[in-house]
Design a protein around this motif. Structure first.
Motif, PDB file in Angstrom:
ATOM      1  N   LEU A   1       0.810  -1.214   0.000  1.00 40.11           N
ATOM      2  CA  LEU A   1       0.000   0.000   0.000  1.00 40.11           C
ATOM      3  C   LEU A   1       0.841   1.261   0.000  1.00 40.11           C
ATOM      4  CD1 LEU A   1      -2.797  -1.046   2.515  1.00 40.11           C
ATOM      5  CD2 LEU A   1      -2.857  -1.123   0.019  1.00 40.11           C
ATOM      6  N   SER A   2       2.085   1.186   0.461  1.00 38.59           N
ATOM      7  CA  SER A   2       3.007   2.321   0.433  1.00 38.59           C
ATOM      8  C   SER A   2       4.412   1.790   0.184  1.00 38.59           C
ATOM      9  CB  SER A   2       2.951   3.118   1.734  1.00 38.59           C
ATOM     10  OG  SER A   2       3.405   2.339   2.819  1.00 38.59           O
TER      11      SER A   2
ATOM     12  N   SER B   1       7.979   3.786   4.620  1.00 29.76           N
ATOM     13  CA  SER B   1       7.296   4.192   5.845  1.00 29.76           C
ATOM     14  C   SER B   1       8.241   5.000   6.730  1.00 29.76           C
ATOM     15  CB  SER B   1       6.796   2.962   6.600  1.00 29.76           C
ATOM     16  OG  SER B   1       7.876   2.132   6.964  1.00 29.76           O
TER      17      SER B   1
ATOM     18  N   CYS C   1       2.053  -0.676  -9.848  1.00 33.95           N
ATOM     19  CA  CYS C   1       1.712  -1.208  -8.525  1.00 33.95           C
ATOM     20  C   CYS C   1       0.221  -0.915  -8.312  1.00 33.95           C
ATOM     21  CB  CYS C   1       2.558  -0.557  -7.442  1.00 33.95           C
ATOM     22  SG  CYS C   1       4.328  -0.860  -7.619  1.00 33.95           S
TER      23      CYS C   1
ATOM     24  N   VAL D   1      -2.234  -1.667  -6.249  1.00 31.70           N
ATOM     25  CA  VAL D   1      -2.941  -1.324  -5.004  1.00 31.70           C
ATOM     26  C   VAL D   1      -2.255  -0.219  -4.216  1.00 31.70           C
ATOM     27  CG1 VAL D   1      -3.937  -3.624  -4.811  1.00 31.70           C
ATOM     28  CG2 VAL D   1      -1.761  -3.147  -3.684  1.00 31.70           C
ATOM     29  N   LEU D   2      -1.136   0.285  -4.706  1.00 28.11           N
ATOM     30  CA  LEU D   2      -0.400   1.337  -3.996  1.00 28.11           C
ATOM     31  C   LEU D   2      -1.265   2.578  -3.840  1.00 28.11           C
ATOM     32  CD1 LEU D   2       2.645   1.831  -3.008  1.00 28.11           C
ATOM     33  CD2 LEU D   2       2.798   3.277  -5.035  1.00 28.11           C
ATOM     34  N   THR D   3      -1.402   3.078  -2.611  1.00 28.56           N
ATOM     35  CA  THR D   3      -2.218   4.267  -2.366  1.00 28.56           C
ATOM     36  C   THR D   3      -1.394   5.501  -2.012  1.00 28.56           C
ATOM     37  OG1 THR D   3      -2.511   3.648  -0.040  1.00 28.56           O
ATOM     38  CG2 THR D   3      -4.193   2.898  -1.613  1.00 28.56           C
ATOM     39  N   GLU D   4      -0.175   5.319  -1.529  1.00 26.89           N
ATOM     40  CA  GLU D   4       0.701   6.443  -1.206  1.00 26.89           C
ATOM     41  C   GLU D   4       2.148   5.983  -1.335  1.00 26.89           C
ATOM     42  OE1 GLU D   4      -1.294   6.939   2.422  1.00 26.89           O
ATOM     43  OE2 GLU D   4       0.177   5.836   3.601  1.00 26.89           O
TER      44      GLU D   4
ATOM     45  N   THR E   1       4.805   7.108   3.613  1.00 26.07           N
ATOM     46  CA  THR E   1       3.952   7.121   4.795  1.00 26.07           C
ATOM     47  C   THR E   1       4.738   7.717   5.945  1.00 26.07           C
ATOM     48  OG1 THR E   1       2.783   5.138   4.071  1.00 26.07           O
ATOM     49  CG2 THR E   1       2.603   5.720   6.391  1.00 26.07           C
TER      50      THR E   1
ATOM     51  N   ASN F   1      -4.354   3.470  -8.097  1.00 24.78           N
ATOM     52  CA  ASN F   1      -4.977   3.775  -6.807  1.00 24.78           C
ATOM     53  C   ASN F   1      -4.172   4.761  -5.968  1.00 24.78           C
ATOM     54  OD1 ASN F   1      -7.452   2.143  -6.714  1.00 24.78           O
ATOM     55  ND2 ASN F   1      -6.064   0.416  -6.941  1.00 24.78           N
TER      56      ASN F   1
ATOM     57  N   ASN G   1       1.278  10.675   2.686  1.00 23.99           N
ATOM     58  CA  ASN G   1       0.019  10.598   3.430  1.00 23.99           C
ATOM     59  C   ASN G   1      -0.150  11.824   4.329  1.00 23.99           C
ATOM     60  OD1 ASN G   1       2.063   9.809   5.326  1.00 23.99           O
ATOM     61  ND2 ASN G   1       0.489   8.853   6.592  1.00 23.99           N
TER      62      ASN G   1
END
Length: 210
Positions: free
Chosen positions: A2-3, A6, A24, A26-29, A32, A59, A65
């Motif tokens: 998802l990121s 981090s 990618c 499903v990557l959302t950001e 993080t 995505n 974030n």
């Protein structure tokens, strides 16, 4: 995934110079960041990053974030954003001070992006001191580079290319200082200029069939 990076990994990437993310689903950001005690010793983030390229991330919602309070991207020179269908903006107006070395910004095929810089709560005086080239292409919902009042200074901007930005009536509501800019390319070799960036963008909008 998802990121990508981090908070507890940021310090490990102090020497990262190029970051490319592609396909990618499903990557959302990308980054993080959690503003907690474990990060108090970080004085600057990604100070060596020169190139950031993000493509085919359907995505992706945010680059960060939550944008850090410490400096970041202080040496970023090239930023490429292609086919990121969920992005609505790239950075906040207050974070632009981190992009003092940015020379090239290319933004293509991001169907939901409404503004490049997200609107702030007050007028700003913003400078992109080294920006030379800006390309905006196939952005059907883009309304403005920045929708609120702000003075934008682009002392080295020489090349602007736009194509298929049907909802962009003006570049920005505030003052625009582009002393070296003399044209806007609307195809590879066709260009126009009506004395300033806002007037030229308005003309392109009103004459979309030309």
């Amino acid at each position: 995934m998802l990121s990508v990076i981090s908070s507890n990994m940021i310090i490990r990437f102090n020497n990262l110079k190029i970051l490319t993310m592609d396909n990618c689903e499903v990557l959302t950001e990308v980054f993080t960041y959690e503003d907690d005690k474990s990060d108090n010793n970080i004085q600057e983030m990604f100070s060596q990053l020169r190139v950031l390229a993000l493509s085919n991330l359907n995505n992706l919602t945010y680059v960060w974030n939550k944008e850090p309070k410490v400096p970041f991207f202080s040496n970023l020179a090239s930023l490429y954003i292609f086919y990121c269908g969920s992005l609505k903006s790239l950075f906040s107006i207050s974070s632009i001070k981190n992009l003092g070395k940015l020379k090239l910004l290319k933004l293509y095929n991001c169907e939901k992006i409404e503004e490049v810089i997200s609107s702030g709560d007050k007028d700003e005086n913003v400078i992109f001191p080294t920006m030379e080239c800006l390309v905006l292409k196939n952005l059907p919902k883009l309304v403005s580079f920045y929708r609120q009042n702000a003075t934008f200074n682009w002392p080295n901007l020489q090349t602007v290319r736009v194509n298929n930005i049907p909802n962009m009536k003006t570049f920005s509501r505030g003052n625009l200082n582009t002393p070296l800019l003399r044209s806007i390319y609307i195809t590879f070799d066709k260009k126009i200029w009506l004395g300033n960036l806002n007037s030229s963008i308005s003309y392109i909008h009103d004459n979309s069939g030309m």
